[in-house]
Design a protein around this motif. Structure first.
Motif, short mmCIF file in Angstrom:
data_model
loop_
_atom_site.label_atom_id
_atom_site.label_comp_id
_atom_site.label_asym_id
_atom_site.label_seq_id
_atom_site.Cartn_x
_atom_site.Cartn_y
_atom_site.Cartn_z
N LEU A 218 14.40 39.04 -15.82
CA LEU A 218 15.57 39.67 -15.19
C LEU A 218 15.23 40.13 -13.78
CD1 LEU A 218 16.90 41.66 -18.28
CD2 LEU A 218 18.11 39.81 -17.10
N ILE B 213 28.01 37.17 -8.75
CA ILE B 213 27.90 38.00 -9.96
C ILE B 213 28.06 37.15 -11.21
CG2 ILE B 213 29.02 39.85 -11.28
CD1 ILE B 213 29.70 41.17 -8.58
N GLN B 214 29.05 36.26 -11.23
CA GLN B 214 29.29 35.42 -12.40
C GLN B 214 28.11 34.48 -12.64
OE1 GLN B 214 31.61 35.73 -14.62
NE2 GLN B 214 32.61 37.38 -13.48
N MET C 151 24.97 35.01 -11.80
CA MET C 151 23.86 35.82 -12.30
C MET C 151 24.06 36.19 -13.76
SD MET C 151 23.13 38.35 -9.05
CE MET C 151 21.81 39.21 -9.91
N LYS C 152 25.28 36.59 -14.10
CA LYS C 152 25.57 36.98 -15.48
C LYS C 152 25.42 35.80 -16.44
CE LYS C 152 28.81 39.96 -16.40
NZ LYS C 152 30.10 40.66 -16.49
N ALA D 234 21.85 35.48 -17.07
CA ALA D 234 21.28 36.62 -17.79
C ALA D 234 21.49 36.52 -19.29
CB ALA D 234 21.90 37.92 -17.27
N TYR E 263 21.93 39.54 -21.79
CA TYR E 263 21.73 40.76 -21.01
C TYR E 263 22.77 40.89 -19.89
CZ TYR E 263 17.23 40.79 -23.39
OH TYR E 263 16.24 40.81 -24.35
N ASP E 264 23.93 40.23 -20.04
CA ASP E 264 24.93 40.26 -18.98
C ASP E 264 25.47 41.67 -18.73
OD1 ASP E 264 26.16 40.20 -21.48
OD2 ASP E 264 27.95 39.21 -20.73
N ARG E 265 25.65 42.47 -19.80
CA ARG E 265 26.14 43.84 -19.62
C ARG E 265 25.08 44.71 -18.94
NH1 ARG E 265 29.47 45.43 -25.19
NH2 ARG E 265 31.08 43.81 -25.00
N LEU F 141 22.96 43.60 -16.86
CA LEU F 141 22.97 43.17 -15.46
C LEU F 141 24.08 43.86 -14.68
CD1 LEU F 141 21.59 41.25 -13.43
CD2 LEU F 141 23.34 39.56 -14.00
N ASP F 142 25.22 44.10 -15.32
CA ASP F 142 26.31 44.84 -14.68
C ASP F 142 25.83 46.19 -14.18
OD1 ASP F 142 28.40 43.04 -14.79
OD2 ASP F 142 29.04 43.67 -16.77
N LEU G 289 23.54 45.76 -11.15
CA LEU G 289 24.34 45.47 -9.95
C LEU G 289 25.02 46.72 -9.42
CD1 LEU G 289 25.92 42.06 -11.04
CD2 LEU G 289 24.25 42.41 -9.21
#
Length: 276
Positions: free
Chosen positions: A102, A123-124, A126-127, A130, A133-135, A137-138, A141
């Protein structure tokens, strides 16, 4: 295995760089506070200085570290060596291998990015990379955006505000109180700095009475100067006193000080580049 070793070495390098940056930032703040204090003592006027500031702040790097099973520490370093530590809560532990992945992901997309570069598309993407782990990553960010905005805030150091009281011609008690409050709240000083930095003239600027960009300083004289780092960051030095101030002494002092600051900041940066 080789990739993991390289990532671990990269993380250790980032940690060491962070510690070095923290030390340099502390030294800079201490130095600027000392400079403005000496300036007030030598001139017997009120003085101010701003920390070097970039017009557009960029991310230098982000470091993620697992603190315990429920917390990850995000260390964000921006231009000007502004460091923000953000503790992020997680619902379950993240393996060290995933933390490293990450960290690499975040830095590959955000290193060198300004606020305007962090758009929906980035952002999309990267998510998507991820995965689960997308949340998380939010939250990272959000911390990065907060760090950029914090770095964009101007740091103003002042000294000698009470020196104004030595000059009765400045005005009555009410006017003096307003000026002293200005040095506490710094809102008026921000207006002064904005005017100085927006001017095409980056040398010595003198405002006498009504010429002052701040209306509550019409009974005063303000002399400002701009100093600049090689990377483009600029800072402002200001001396505020009565209209009968010793202009020659003030101007000479500011000229010497801007030269000294240029040598302190830029020679250090040059030496660092030579070593590299």
């Amino acid at each position: 295995d080789q990739m993991m070793k390289e990532r671990e070495a990269e993380t250790e390098e980032l940690r060491q760089e962070k510690e070095g940056l923290l030390e340099r930032v502390d030294r800079m703040e201490l130095m600027l506070k000392q400079v403005v204090k000496v300036l007030a003592y030598n001139t017997n006027y009120a003085t101010m200085i701003t920390a070097p500031q970039y017009r557009e702040v960029h991310v230098k790097f982000v470091q993620l570290s697992m603190v315990d099973d429920e917390h990850v520490l995000a260390v964000i370093v921006t231009e000007g060596n502004i460091i923000k530590n953000q503790m992020i809560e997680v619902t379950e532990p993240i393996a060290n291998e995933d933390i490293l992945k990450l960290s690499v992901l975040v830095n590959s997309f955000l290193q060198g990015a300004a606020l305007r570069d962090i758009n929906i598309e980035i952002i999309q993407t990267m998510k998507g990379q991820a995965g689960i782990y997308d949340r998380f990553l939010d939250q990272v960010l959000e911390a990065v955006v907060g760090a950029i905005k914090e770095a964009d805030e101007r740091q103003i150091y002042t000294s000698g505000a009470t020196n104004i009281l030595k000059y009765p011609e400045i005005g009555d008690e009410e006017k003096t109180s307003v000026l002293l409050e200005a040095f506490e709240e710094k809102e008026m000083l921000n207006e002064l700095v904005d005017e100085t930095l927006s001017s095409d003239d980056t040398g010595i600027q003198i405002y006498i009475g009504d010429e002052a960009p701040v209306k509550n300083m019409k009974d005063l004289s303000v002399v400002t100067a701009t100093y600049e780092l090689q990377e483009g960051a600029k800072g402002t030095i200001g001396i505020i006193g009565p209209k009968r101030m010793d202009y020659k002494k003030v101007v000479d002092t500011l000229k010497e000080l801007t030269i000294e600051l240029d040598e302190i900041f830029n020679n250090k940066n040059k030496s660092k580049g030579d070593e590299t």
